[in-house]
Design an enzyme around this catalytic site. Structure first.
Site, PDB file in Angstrom:
ATOM      1  N   PHE A 194       0.799  -1.017  -0.085  1.00  0.00           N
ATOM      2  CA  PHE A 194       0.009  -0.059  -0.126  1.00  0.00           C
ATOM      3  C   PHE A 194       0.936   1.376   0.224  1.00  0.00           C
ATOM      4  CE2 PHE A 194      -2.783   3.071   1.899  1.00  0.00           C
ATOM      5  CZ  PHE A 194      -4.018   2.937   1.324  1.00  0.00           C
ATOM      6  N   ASP A 215       3.240  -4.334   8.508  1.00  0.00           N
ATOM      7  CA  ASP A 215       1.835  -3.546   8.116  1.00  0.00           C
ATOM      8  C   ASP A 215       0.758  -4.592   8.006  1.00  0.00           C
ATOM      9  OD1 ASP A 215      -0.569  -2.122   7.539  1.00  0.00           O
ATOM     10  OD2 ASP A 215       0.637  -0.672   6.400  1.00  0.00           O
ATOM     11  N   TYR A 251     -10.453   0.262  11.148  1.00  0.00           N
ATOM     12  CA  TYR A 251     -11.516   0.746  10.730  1.00  0.00           C
ATOM     13  C   TYR A 251     -11.773  -0.512   9.731  1.00  0.00           C
ATOM     14  CZ  TYR A 251      -8.139   2.973   7.874  1.00  0.00           C
ATOM     15  OH  TYR A 251      -6.878   3.244   7.192  1.00  0.00           O
ATOM     16  N   LYS A 252     -10.998  -1.277   9.306  1.00  0.00           N
ATOM     17  CA  LYS A 252     -11.495  -2.239   8.048  1.00  0.00           C
ATOM     18  C   LYS A 252     -11.956  -3.611   9.070  1.00  0.00           C
ATOM     19  CE  LYS A 252      -7.231  -1.067   5.699  1.00  0.00           C
ATOM     20  NZ  LYS A 252      -7.990  -0.438   4.441  1.00  0.00           N
ATOM     21  N   ARG A 291     -12.494  -5.970  -5.644  1.00  0.00           N
ATOM     22  CA  ARG A 291     -11.794  -6.800  -4.326  1.00  0.00           C
ATOM     23  C   ARG A 291     -13.408  -6.786  -3.569  1.00  0.00           C
ATOM     24  NH1 ARG A 291      -8.049  -3.259  -0.796  1.00  0.00           N
ATOM     25  NH2 ARG A 291      -9.712  -2.025  -0.848  1.00  0.00           N
TER      26      ARG A 291
HETATM   27  C1  LIG Z   1      -1.804  -1.614   4.108  1.00  0.00           C
HETATM   28  C2  LIG Z   1      -2.557  -0.407   4.569  1.00  0.00           C
HETATM   29  N1  LIG Z   1      -1.607   0.389   5.394  1.00  0.00           N
HETATM   30  C3  LIG Z   1      -1.990   1.586   5.877  1.00  0.00           C
HETATM   31  C4  LIG Z   1      -3.123   1.944   5.297  1.00  0.00           C
HETATM   32  C5  LIG Z   1      -3.772   3.626   5.878  1.00  0.00           C
HETATM   33  O1  LIG Z   1      -3.265   4.052   6.770  1.00  0.00           O
HETATM   34  P1  LIG Z   1      -3.940   5.499   7.354  1.00  0.00           P
HETATM   35  O2  LIG Z   1      -4.997   4.656   8.478  1.00  0.00           O
HETATM   36  O3  LIG Z   1      -2.999   5.828   8.002  1.00  0.00           O
HETATM   37  O4  LIG Z   1      -4.646   5.987   6.416  1.00  0.00           O
HETATM   38  C6  LIG Z   1      -4.085   1.288   4.523  1.00  0.00           C
HETATM   39  C7  LIG Z   1      -5.316   1.713   4.096  1.00  0.00           C
HETATM   40  O5  LIG Z   1      -5.992   1.188   3.474  1.00  0.00           O
HETATM   41  C8  LIG Z   1      -3.549   0.013   4.237  1.00  0.00           C
HETATM   42  O6  LIG Z   1      -4.398  -0.642   3.378  1.00  0.00           O
END
Ligand SMILES: Cc1ncc(COP(=O)(O)O)c(C=O)c1O
Length: 429
Positions: free
Chosen positions: A133, A216, A241-242, A389
């Site tokens: 990402f 991550d 939030y996911k 997706r």
């Molecule tokens: C792998 C990954 N890392 C980080 C983020 C986003 O980070 P943030 O919550 O800081 O916007 C996402 C958002 O979809 C993501 O998929």
């Protein structure tokens, strides 16, 4: 886990309904928008549990005002640590190794920055992969730049062989080819294809190389169990939030292995100070002897409270059962795509051990298929260049919905209805 996630599989609505009748059922706890909501890997819906926790905090704010920091239940002053303790089993960590703090991107900044400063074996390169990402690379490049390190030279990017997945052998080969890598930073699950990484193997490879291993976990937390401490992972970040349904912009999470407690965080702030003396207002920063040290400013209590409700819900069913249901749902989806949508390919690994909670359904007209699905009540999302997706959530999604979505795709493709839509033009997809 059962070796066949779908015993007695049949590509029928009856089979879908039979599966829905077995296992846990949390559907009534969620406000799922009408139609099929298959986008919980972007933003999960509201649960009654999350709403109740949020309302309680609002009430505490109304009744207690500033006294909420000490008199709320639990007190807001230790709320980030309290939620961290409850999250620890979800990621396989010890309680003091987890805290909720900041956003995922900020957590990447502070943890990568911290471990670049720590200069493991004097090495200053960071190993990532080309399918990450983008925010991961933006943040790491920024942290390299502020240290006077050229990001083009210091960010080592493992390439994909097929544009969908990353082979662990290629990560290992890249480590061997770059002795000056000090930090490996990889995803738990790739955001586009849904490939699940072998965290234990990559951590071992990093350690054998003398580097640290960070991850991550934005796309795996809450849907895939982790064993961060047992695997010796050095640090990790994720969002809530996911799959964990804690609301738009919910506070993020982080893990730091106990071995690293005591080092100074790159983005030090008073909320990461040792709790007992935080209000002494000492000009010298004493980091908390826990992952809490990587907090920066005041915990955003309203952005954290819904997570408490999500954890109430998760603790009822437990992460292993969530994973089992998720694997069965994604397996059902993959098999139906194979049976009924020969024009589409599955970009997600078919081995359940190598896939997370969503499936990449590939088609050259993916964007227009997403638009047509949305107009027919199915929420999915598009990821360029050719991915629809689809995330059947184990918390509130059903097998019958998976059946319905594949049927809608079949109808759209048969009628050519997607051809009425314009190609992508930017904006949130
Ligand atoms: C792998 C990954 N890392 C980080 C983020 C986003 O980070 P943030 O919550 O800081 O916007 C996402 C958002 O979809 C993501 O998929």
């Amino acid at each position: 886990m059962d070796s066949d996630p779908l015993p007695g599989f049949e590509p029928t609505l009856e089979y879908a309904r039979e599966r829905d009748g077995a296992g846990f059922d949390l559907r009534d706890r969620f406000s799922v928008p009408d139609g099929e909501y298959m986008d919980g890997n972007s933003l999960g819906p509201l649960s009654v549990d999350a709403e109740r926790a949020l309302e309680r905090v609002v009430e505490e704010w109304r009744e207690l005002g500033i006294r909420g920091w000490t008199d709320a239940d639990p007190p807001w002053f230790g709320y980030a640590e309290y939620l961290g303790d409850r999250l620890a089993p979800v990621v396989g960590a010890r309680e003091d190794e987890v805290v909720v703090a900041n956003s995922t991107t900020v957590n990447i900044h502070t943890l990568i920055g911290t471990f670049l400063d720590a200069e493991v074996a004097g090495a200053t390169k960071v190993l990532v992969n080309e399918l990450d990402f983008p925010t991961d690379h933006y943040a790491i490049r920024a942290q390299l730049r502020v240290r006077g390190l050229d990001p083009d030279e210091h960010l080592v990017v493992v390439e994909s062989r097929d544009g969908r997945t990353i082979e662990p052998e290629d990560v290992e080969a890249s480590l061997s080819a770059h002795p000056d890598v000090g930090v490996l930073f990889m995803p738990g699950v790739l955001y586009r294809s849904g490939q699940l990484f072998d965290i234990e193997r990559l951590t071992r490879a990093a350690h054998e190389h003398g580097a640290l291993a960070g991850f991550d976990l934005a796309h795996s937390v809450g849907v895939v169990p982790h064993e961060l401490a047992a695997h010796g992972v050095d640090f990790a970040v994720w969002c809530h939030y996911k799959h964990l349904n804690a609301g738009p912009g919910a506070i993020a999470g982080l893990y730091v292995n106990r071995e690293h407690f005591g080092i100074t965080p790159a983005l030090a702030g008073w909320w990461g100070h040792e709790k007992a003396t935080q209000f002494d207002m000492n000009p010298t920063f004493t980091p908390a002897d826990s992952a809490g040290a990587w907090q920066v400013g005041t915990v955003p209590v309203l952005a954290a409270a819904p997570l408490e409700g999500s954890l109430d819900l998760l603790e009822e069913v437990e992460i292993d059962a969530v994973r089992e249901r998720s694997v069965a749902l994604t397996e059902f989806l993959i098999r139906l795509v194979d049976e009924r949508l020969p024009e589409c390919s599955v970009g997600t690994p078919r081995d359940p051990e190598r896939r997370g909670g969503h499936v990449a359904v590939e088609h050259p007209d993916a964007y227009r298929l997403c638009e047509a699905l949305r107009d027919r009540g199915t929420v999915v999302d598009f990821r360029p260049p050719d991915v629809v997706r689809v995330c059947p959530s184990p918390y509130y999604g059903t097998f019958e919905e998976v059946w319905t979505v594949v049927g809608k795709l079949r109808e759209i493709l048969d009628s050519g209805a997607h051809e009425d839509y314009d190609p992508p033009s930017g904006g949130v997809t």
